[in-house]
Design an enzyme around this catalytic site. Structure first.
Site, PDB file in Angstrom:
ATOM      1  N   SER A  15      -2.770   0.602  -4.164  1.00  0.00           N
ATOM      2  CA  SER A  15      -3.280   1.773  -3.548  1.00  0.00           C
ATOM      3  C   SER A  15      -4.764   2.358  -3.768  1.00  0.00           C
ATOM      4  O   SER A  15      -5.200   1.788  -4.980  1.00  0.00           O
ATOM      5  CB  SER A  15      -2.233   2.864  -3.773  1.00  0.00           C
ATOM      6  OG  SER A  15      -2.504   4.205  -3.447  1.00  0.00           O
ATOM      7  N   GLY A  16      -5.303   3.385  -3.050  1.00  0.00           N
ATOM      8  CA  GLY A  16      -6.462   3.836  -3.505  1.00  0.00           C
ATOM      9  C   GLY A  16      -6.354   5.097  -4.414  1.00  0.00           C
ATOM     10  O   GLY A  16      -7.120   5.554  -4.876  1.00  0.00           O
ATOM     11  N   LYS A  43      -8.594  -4.723  -3.212  1.00  0.00           N
ATOM     12  CA  LYS A  43      -7.111  -4.888  -3.520  1.00  0.00           C
ATOM     13  C   LYS A  43      -7.060  -6.198  -3.426  1.00  0.00           C
ATOM     14  O   LYS A  43      -6.092  -6.913  -4.107  1.00  0.00           O
ATOM     15  CB  LYS A  43      -6.193  -4.073  -2.416  1.00  0.00           C
ATOM     16  CG  LYS A  43      -6.405  -2.636  -2.597  1.00  0.00           C
ATOM     17  CD  LYS A  43      -5.222  -1.951  -1.517  1.00  0.00           C
ATOM     18  CE  LYS A  43      -5.390  -0.686  -1.349  1.00  0.00           C
ATOM     19  NZ  LYS A  43      -4.297  -0.060  -0.658  1.00  0.00           N
ATOM     20  N   ASN A  66      -8.817  -0.565   3.800  1.00  0.00           N
ATOM     21  CA  ASN A  66      -9.216  -0.960   2.201  1.00  0.00           C
ATOM     22  C   ASN A  66      -7.730  -1.851   2.174  1.00  0.00           C
ATOM     23  O   ASN A  66      -7.854  -2.567   1.019  1.00  0.00           O
ATOM     24  CB  ASN A  66      -8.951   0.232   1.453  1.00  0.00           C
ATOM     25  CG  ASN A  66      -7.611   1.215   1.565  1.00  0.00           C
ATOM     26  OD1 ASN A  66      -7.190   1.062   2.797  1.00  0.00           O
ATOM     27  ND2 ASN A  66      -7.107   1.619   0.523  1.00  0.00           N
ATOM     28  N   ASP A  98       0.770  -1.095  -0.054  1.00  0.00           N
ATOM     29  CA  ASP A  98       0.099   0.149  -0.119  1.00  0.00           C
ATOM     30  C   ASP A  98       0.806   1.351  -0.137  1.00  0.00           C
ATOM     31  O   ASP A  98       2.128   1.478   0.368  1.00  0.00           O
ATOM     32  CB  ASP A  98      -0.734  -0.007   1.276  1.00  0.00           C
ATOM     33  CG  ASP A  98      -1.668   1.174   1.342  1.00  0.00           C
ATOM     34  OD1 ASP A  98      -2.316   1.544   0.633  1.00  0.00           O
ATOM     35  OD2 ASP A  98      -1.575   1.679   2.577  1.00  0.00           O
ATOM     36  N   MET A  99       0.502   2.330  -0.279  1.00  0.00           N
ATOM     37  CA  MET A  99       1.121   3.703  -0.042  1.00  0.00           C
ATOM     38  C   MET A  99       0.927   4.406   1.001  1.00  0.00           C
ATOM     39  O   MET A  99       2.053   4.354   1.840  1.00  0.00           O
ATOM     40  CB  MET A  99       0.637   4.420  -1.318  1.00  0.00           C
ATOM     41  CG  MET A  99       1.407   3.922  -2.822  1.00  0.00           C
ATOM     42  SD  MET A  99       2.988   4.178  -3.003  1.00  0.00           S
ATOM     43  CE  MET A  99       2.968   5.947  -3.655  1.00  0.00           C
TER      44      MET A  99
END
Length: 259
Positions: free
Chosen positions: A42-43, A188, A214, A8-9
């Site tokens: 990532s979102g 994800k 998420n 993830d970021m």
């Protein structure tokens, strides 16, 4: 043996200043020498992620918009598009929440109606391509893959209760001030599972890092699942390991152990 690393970021790979250590570039070269694939999940918008990894954008895989859009070397591997009916429904729902602004996320660009300075500042962190429009329900020539709600008063407390009973989309709190609405077959974890099958990499060969809700499904797709020290408690509960916080370069420190 680890063959796939997925991170993830925000709150994970990036520190609170939205930056990552320059050590990563050398680490990536060593990972590639070991034939270990690197995936950013990532979102964030694909174009934004691509800019962050400009040096190696053609060598890694991007799972963007919380799993709604997967791209490798400028080629789409997977996507899930929202229907016009669902777009209309969730734009109108968002408009009814007084403290909430809406981002309509397309493959080409993000679209917003509000020009509020504080909102725009937040949007610019995650969306490289964006347009202010008069009406979100009149977007043409783009495929919409996500509806994002930005609420500076907090989405888990002030937005999620308005949507928690909805069952026709994925509803996920993706950050303290963000909530995302996407296709039922889009998160994800689903995207990562499809990618694992496509490139022939197993659960036991996968390392995953995340910090927020998420990331929940994604962390269940790898034996080496890491929650950041700063992660949401529900993420810590399902992760097999804990990494140092995002501000302590937790992902980088774990990658160093591999190389």
């Amino acid at each position: 043996m680890i063959r796939l690393i997925v991170t993830d970021m925000d709150g994970t790979f990036l520190n609170d200043e939205k930056k990552f250590s320059n050590e990563f570039w050398d680490i990536y070269e060593k990972l590639e020498q070991k034939n270990i694939k690197f995936v950013v999940a990532s979102g964030r918008q694909y174009q934004n992620l691509r800019k962050n990894f400009e040096k190696i954008k053609d060598r890694i895989i991007f799972i963007a918009e919380n799993g709604s859009y997967v791209v490798e070397n400028e080629k789409e591997l997977y996507s899930r598009v929202l229907s016009e009916d669902l777009i209309k429904k969730y734009v109108e729902l968002g408009r009814r929440i007084p403290t909430t602004n809406i981002v309509l996320c397309g493959k080409k660009s993000a679209y917003i109606e509000s020009s509020d300075a504080e909102f725009i500042k937040e949007v610019e962190k995650y969306y490289e391509e964006k347009k202010i429009v008069n009406n979100l329900l009149e977007i043409e020539d783009d495929e919409i893959i996500k509806v994002a709600y930005c609420d500076l008063t907090g989405t888990e407390e002030n937005v999620y209760p308005h949507l928690e009973k909805e069952r026709d989309c994925q509803i996920v709190v993706s950050g303290q001030i963000w909530l995302d609405v996407s296709h039922l077959e889009s998160n994800k974890g689903i995207a990562l599972g499809i990618l694992q099958e496509k490139i022939g990499i197993t659960f036991d060969e996968t390392m995953v890092f995340g910090d927020y809700l998420n990331d929940y499904e994604m962390l269940q797709k790898g034996r080496y699942s890491y929650a950041m020290e700063n992660a949401h408690e529900k993420i810590k509960e399902i992760a097999n390991f804990i990494a140092k916080s995002n501000n302590e370069n937790g992902v980088i420190e774990e990658l160093k152990k591999i190389i």
